[in-house]
Design a protein around this motif. Structure first.
Motif, PDB file in Angstrom:
ATOM      1  N   MET A 156       0.843  -1.202   0.000  1.00  0.00           N
ATOM      2  CA  MET A 156       0.000   0.000   0.000  1.00  0.00           C
ATOM      3  C   MET A 156       0.876   1.248   0.000  1.00  0.00           C
ATOM      4  O   MET A 156       1.881   1.302   0.695  1.00  0.00           O
ATOM      5  N   ARG A 157       0.467   2.220  -0.782  1.00  0.00           N
ATOM      6  CA  ARG A 157       1.283   3.428  -0.877  1.00  0.00           C
ATOM      7  C   ARG A 157       1.065   4.359   0.308  1.00  0.00           C
ATOM      8  O   ARG A 157       0.016   4.354   0.941  1.00  0.00           O
ATOM      9  N   ASP A 158       2.074   5.185   0.586  1.00  0.00           N
ATOM     10  CA  ASP A 158       1.985   6.127   1.703  1.00  0.00           C
ATOM     11  C   ASP A 158       1.164   7.350   1.312  1.00  0.00           C
ATOM     12  O   ASP A 158       1.039   7.676   0.135  1.00  0.00           O
ATOM     13  N   VAL A 159       0.665   8.032   2.333  1.00  0.00           N
ATOM     14  CA  VAL A 159      -0.191   9.201   2.112  1.00  0.00           C
ATOM     15  C   VAL A 159       0.531  10.458   2.580  1.00  0.00           C
ATOM     16  O   VAL A 159       1.002  10.521   3.720  1.00  0.00           O
ATOM     17  N   TYR A 160       0.627  11.449   1.697  1.00  0.00           N
ATOM     18  CA  TYR A 160       1.336  12.696   2.016  1.00  0.00           C
ATOM     19  C   TYR A 160       0.375  13.882   2.032  1.00  0.00           C
ATOM     20  O   TYR A 160      -0.610  13.901   1.298  1.00  0.00           O
ATOM     21  N   ILE A 161       0.738  14.851   2.868  1.00  0.00           N
ATOM     22  CA  ILE A 161      -0.027  16.108   2.916  1.00  0.00           C
ATOM     23  C   ILE A 161       0.664  17.055   1.940  1.00  0.00           C
ATOM     24  O   ILE A 161       1.684  17.655   2.266  1.00  0.00           O
ATOM     25  N   VAL A 162       0.139  17.186   0.743  1.00  0.00           N
ATOM     26  CA  VAL A 162       0.838  17.950  -0.295  1.00  0.00           C
ATOM     27  C   VAL A 162       0.375  19.406  -0.387  1.00  0.00           C
ATOM     28  O   VAL A 162       0.969  20.204  -1.115  1.00  0.00           O
ATOM     29  N   GLY A 163      -0.654  19.748   0.349  1.00  0.00           N
ATOM     30  CA  GLY A 163      -1.098  21.139   0.380  1.00  0.00           C
ATOM     31  C   GLY A 163      -1.977  21.373   1.586  1.00  0.00           C
ATOM     32  O   GLY A 163      -2.660  20.452   2.042  1.00  0.00           O
ATOM     33  N   GLY A 164      -1.924  22.587   2.113  1.00  0.00           N
ATOM     34  CA  GLY A 164      -2.769  22.894   3.267  1.00  0.00           C
ATOM     35  C   GLY A 164      -3.081  24.376   3.311  1.00  0.00           C
ATOM     36  O   GLY A 164      -2.316  25.198   2.798  1.00  0.00           O
ATOM     37  N   ALA A 165      -4.200  24.715   3.911  1.00  0.00           N
ATOM     38  CA  ALA A 165      -4.558  26.133   4.062  1.00  0.00           C
ATOM     39  C   ALA A 165      -5.492  26.294   5.254  1.00  0.00           C
ATOM     40  O   ALA A 165      -6.292  25.408   5.548  1.00  0.00           O
ATOM     41  N   LEU A 166      -5.340  27.427   5.936  1.00  0.00           N
ATOM     42  CA  LEU A 166      -6.182  27.737   7.096  1.00  0.00           C
ATOM     43  C   LEU A 166      -6.817  29.105   6.924  1.00  0.00           C
ATOM     44  O   LEU A 166      -6.196  30.019   6.382  1.00  0.00           O
ATOM     45  N   TYR A 167      -8.024  29.234   7.400  1.00  0.00           N
ATOM     46  CA  TYR A 167      -8.708  30.516   7.477  1.00  0.00           C
ATOM     47  C   TYR A 167      -8.490  31.029   8.897  1.00  0.00           C
ATOM     48  O   TYR A 167      -8.607  30.248   9.842  1.00  0.00           O
ATOM     49  N   PRO A 168      -8.145  32.289   9.094  1.00  0.00           N
ATOM     50  CA  PRO A 168      -7.978  32.761  10.477  1.00  0.00           C
ATOM     51  C   PRO A 168      -9.279  32.548  11.259  1.00  0.00           C
ATOM     52  O   PRO A 168     -10.346  32.930  10.791  1.00  0.00           O
ATOM     53  N   ALA A 169      -9.184  31.899  12.409  1.00  0.00           N
ATOM     54  CA  ALA A 169     -10.376  31.641  13.215  1.00  0.00           C
ATOM     55  C   ALA A 169     -10.906  32.953  13.773  1.00  0.00           C
ATOM     56  O   ALA A 169     -10.127  33.813  14.173  1.00  0.00           O
ATOM     57  N   GLY A 170     -12.209  33.132  13.785  1.00  0.00           N
ATOM     58  CA  GLY A 170     -12.744  34.389  14.311  1.00  0.00           C
ATOM     59  C   GLY A 170     -14.233  34.499  14.104  1.00  0.00           C
ATOM     60  O   GLY A 170     -14.950  33.502  14.118  1.00  0.00           O
ATOM     61  N   ARG A 171     -14.682  35.719  13.919  1.00  0.00           N
ATOM     62  CA  ARG A 171     -16.097  35.964  13.617  1.00  0.00           C
ATOM     63  C   ARG A 171     -16.136  36.557  12.223  1.00  0.00           C
ATOM     64  O   ARG A 171     -15.664  37.668  12.003  1.00  0.00           O
ATOM     65  N   HIS A 172     -16.677  35.797  11.293  1.00  0.00           N
ATOM     66  CA  HIS A 172     -16.669  36.243   9.898  1.00  0.00           C
ATOM     67  C   HIS A 172     -18.091  36.482   9.416  1.00  0.00           C
ATOM     68  O   HIS A 172     -18.645  35.707   8.654  1.00  0.00           O
ATOM     69  N   TYR A 173     -18.649  37.607   9.890  1.00  0.00           N
ATOM     70  CA  TYR A 173     -20.050  37.908   9.585  1.00  0.00           C
ATOM     71  C   TYR A 173     -20.279  38.151   8.097  1.00  0.00           C
ATOM     72  O   TYR A 173     -21.373  38.007   7.590  1.00  0.00           O
ATOM     73  N   GLY A 174     -19.238  38.555   7.390  1.00  0.00           N
ATOM     74  CA  GLY A 174     -19.399  38.915   5.984  1.00  0.00           C
ATOM     75  C   GLY A 174     -19.241  37.761   5.004  1.00  0.00           C
ATOM     76  O   GLY A 174     -19.216  37.980   3.797  1.00  0.00           O
ATOM     77  N   LYS A 175     -19.102  36.546   5.515  1.00  0.00           N
ATOM     78  CA  LYS A 175     -18.851  35.398   4.625  1.00  0.00           C
ATOM     79  C   LYS A 175     -19.927  34.327   4.793  1.00  0.00           C
ATOM     80  O   LYS A 175     -20.426  34.121   5.889  1.00  0.00           O
ATOM     81  N   ASN A 176     -20.224  33.632   3.687  1.00  0.00           N
ATOM     82  CA  ASN A 176     -21.077  32.454   3.782  1.00  0.00           C
ATOM     83  C   ASN A 176     -20.205  31.235   4.047  1.00  0.00           C
ATOM     84  O   ASN A 176     -19.027  31.203   3.672  1.00  0.00           O
ATOM     85  N   ILE A 177     -20.802  30.208   4.634  1.00  0.00           N
ATOM     86  CA  ILE A 177     -20.034  29.028   5.024  1.00  0.00           C
ATOM     87  C   ILE A 177     -19.380  28.350   3.819  1.00  0.00           C
ATOM     88  O   ILE A 177     -18.229  27.929   3.877  1.00  0.00           O
ATOM     89  N   ASP A 178     -20.106  28.257   2.695  1.00  0.00           N
ATOM     90  CA  ASP A 178     -19.541  27.575   1.524  1.00  0.00           C
ATOM     91  C   ASP A 178     -18.390  28.378   0.921  1.00  0.00           C
ATOM     92  O   ASP A 178     -17.404  27.805   0.441  1.00  0.00           O
TER      93      ASP A 178
END
Ligand SMILES: [Zn+2]
Lengths: 368, 134
Positions: free
Chosen positions: A1-23
């Motif tokens: 079985m082949r190994d699994v790599y994390i080839v990309g990642g991104a985070l949104y700053p945690a907070g209160r984002h009233y101006g954004k929709n969840i999607d």
């Protein structure tokens, strides 16, 4: 079985984002992670705890893909309360190990600040047994408080020692550009904060925050940290019938399996993100995962700065509910390579993500 | 009703009103909340009313509550060990929280749990109160 790599990642700053929709928030992090991974994906596993209840959105994955013009890709929604992210990572990992797909994305998103704080309490309480616990007004906070009381009494600690958890988390979180509460605090701040369910105070709670995180996982590209194992365990014993109140059984079992599969011991782990939705759970996680002996976690914190929750944990980074596990995975991966965090001295990291009060835990071991 | 539909409430009435658990006919294990299969493998479970007396093992005074419980704030939530050793979690009522102690003798009582603001439907269930009063 082949190994699994994390080839990309991104985070949104945690907070209160009233101006954004969840999607849209989910789509933004997925797009960033895909740009970094420079690969096509064959499926999306989307973790969210409260999309229906807080944001009135089902089939969330399809709307995330719509935002990015990504057509025909299968999407799978995973819900295990605030443990959703870990469960989605484990499932994605298993699918890649089976080689059904070569590259997939895991996206975690939640946006609790679309409802008022009392409604957030109602929603979070649905992670308990809705007929026999939530119905009577019991909440995860009340259970955390009962467990804290038992723990402090059993091991003869004072509340002031438990409050050190918040101080340590805020110290770590101050260095995390994606954290919700990015400032150091003094022990007095925690001790003098509002009593919410005695003995727990406001600073013992990981504040609910809006956020999204994404990771692109592949088995055909050897870029980035590798996922060595990912195990999930449930605890089917109801709270009232537990053997004891100072073990997180789901964490203990998931860790045992994940560490065995990865062939590493707790001593090999250079950095860990554990699920401290309440301070006492962070303490119990350290013990249940095998980092310190039973009853020894608060003494260990008193004696030194542990490499636990360098992100600030749920206390300082914020509790992003179903997205938490995906945040933790990306954070640990970045800590191991020294990206956006100080590089940790070691090759192995661990993620512990938990749903509800010890109902389900995922443990992921990452290596470089 | 805000959170609880009428059918959900009705089908749980035996448990809510009389602390009805399930007991395995084969090994005697008691389950509350009720289950449909015993851990010994047997599916032969019978209704079993739990004793109504016990003692308080641990409790907390909860100040942060959901929308249905705002008027009753704070709630005292206790882990009660009934006289047959089975534990149940519930609200502890008729107390001054600061005078409540671990080990206090308690009994199950039948009380209003919540009133639906929209339709005025009242829902009931078990709570516990100290036998000797505090
Ligand atoms: Zn049995």
């Amino acid at each position: 079985m082949r190994d699994v790599y994390i080839v990309g990642g991104a985070l949104y700053p945690a907070g209160r984002h009233y101006g954004k929709n969840i999607d849209d928030m989910a789509a933004e992090v997925l797009d960033k992670a895909l740009a970094e991974a420079k690969t096509d994906i064959e499926a999306v596993f989307i973790a969210s705890s409260t999309a229906e209840l807080a944001n009135k959105q089902q089939i969330l994955g399809a709307y995330v893909l719509e935002s990015l013009g990504l057509d025909k890709i299968p999407v799978f929604r995973i819900e295990d309360g605030d443990g959703s992210g870990g469960a989605a990572i484990a499932l994605a990992h298993h699918v890649l190990k089976s080689e059904e797909y070569n590259c997939v994305a895991v996206v975690g998103v939640d946006k609790p600040n679309d409802v008022l704080s009392n409604q957030q309490q109602d929603i979070y309480a649905t992670t308990l047994d809705t007929y026999f616990e939530r119905y009577f007004g019991i909440t995860p906070l009340a259970y955390a408080a009962l467990m804290a009381k038992v723990y402090l009494r059993k091991y003869e600690y004072r509340y002031e020692e438990l409050a050190q958890w918040a101080v340590l988390m805020h110290k770590h979180g101050a260095n995390n550009p994606y954290a919700y509460l990015r400032r150091q605090i003094k022990i007095e701040d925690a001790i003098n904060s509002e009593l919410v369910s005695e003995p727990l105070r406001l600073y013992d709670i990981g504040p609910l925050a809006d956020g999204a995180a994404a990771a692109v996982l592949c088995n055909n590209k050897k870029d980035g940290p590798r996922i060595l194992s990912a195990s999930v365990s449930t605890n089917a014993i109801p709270f009232n019938l537990r053997q004891d109140y100072d073990t997180l059984y789901s964490a203990q079992e998931a860790a045992k399996k994940a560490l065995e599969k990865a062939k590493v011991t707790p001593r090999d782990i250079a950095t860990a993100e554990v699920h401290d939705s309440f301070s006492i759970f962070g303490i119990l996680a350290l013990e249940s995962l095998g980092f310190v002996k039973r009853g020894g976690a608060l003494a260990a914190i008193r004696e030194g700065d542990l490499p636990i929750n360098l992100s600030g944990g749920l206390k300082s980074r914020g509790n992003i509910l179903g997205a938490t596990g995906v945040y933790q995975l990306v954070e640990v991966a970045w800590q191991l390579i020294g990206r956006e965090f100080k590089r940790v001295d070691g090759d192995y990291g661990l993620v512990h993500n938990m749903g509800g009060v010890d109902r389900v835990s995922t443990v992921v071991v990452v290596g470089v | 009703m805000k959170h609880e539909s009428v059918p959900i409430y009705w089908r749980n009435i035996p448990h809510y009103y009389r602390l009805v658990a399930k007991r395995c006919k084969k090994c005697g294990a008691v389950y509350f909340p009720p289950v449909i299969k015993c851990r010994c493998g047997s599916k032969e479970l019978e209704d079993f009313e739990l004793p109504h007396e016990g003692k308080l093992v641990e409790f907390t005074v909860l100040y942060q509550v959901g929308t249905d419980f705002l008027k009753q704030k704070p709630l005292v939530i206790g882990l009660v060990e009934l006289s047959n050793g089975v534990k149940v979690v519930g609200q502890i009522v008729d107390v001054q929280p600061e005078k409540l102690t671990q080990g206090a003798k308690v009994e199950a009582v039948f009380r209003r749990v919540m009133v639906d603001g929209k339709y005025g439907l009242v829902m009931y269930g078990y709570k516990f109160r100290p036998v000797d009063g505090v």
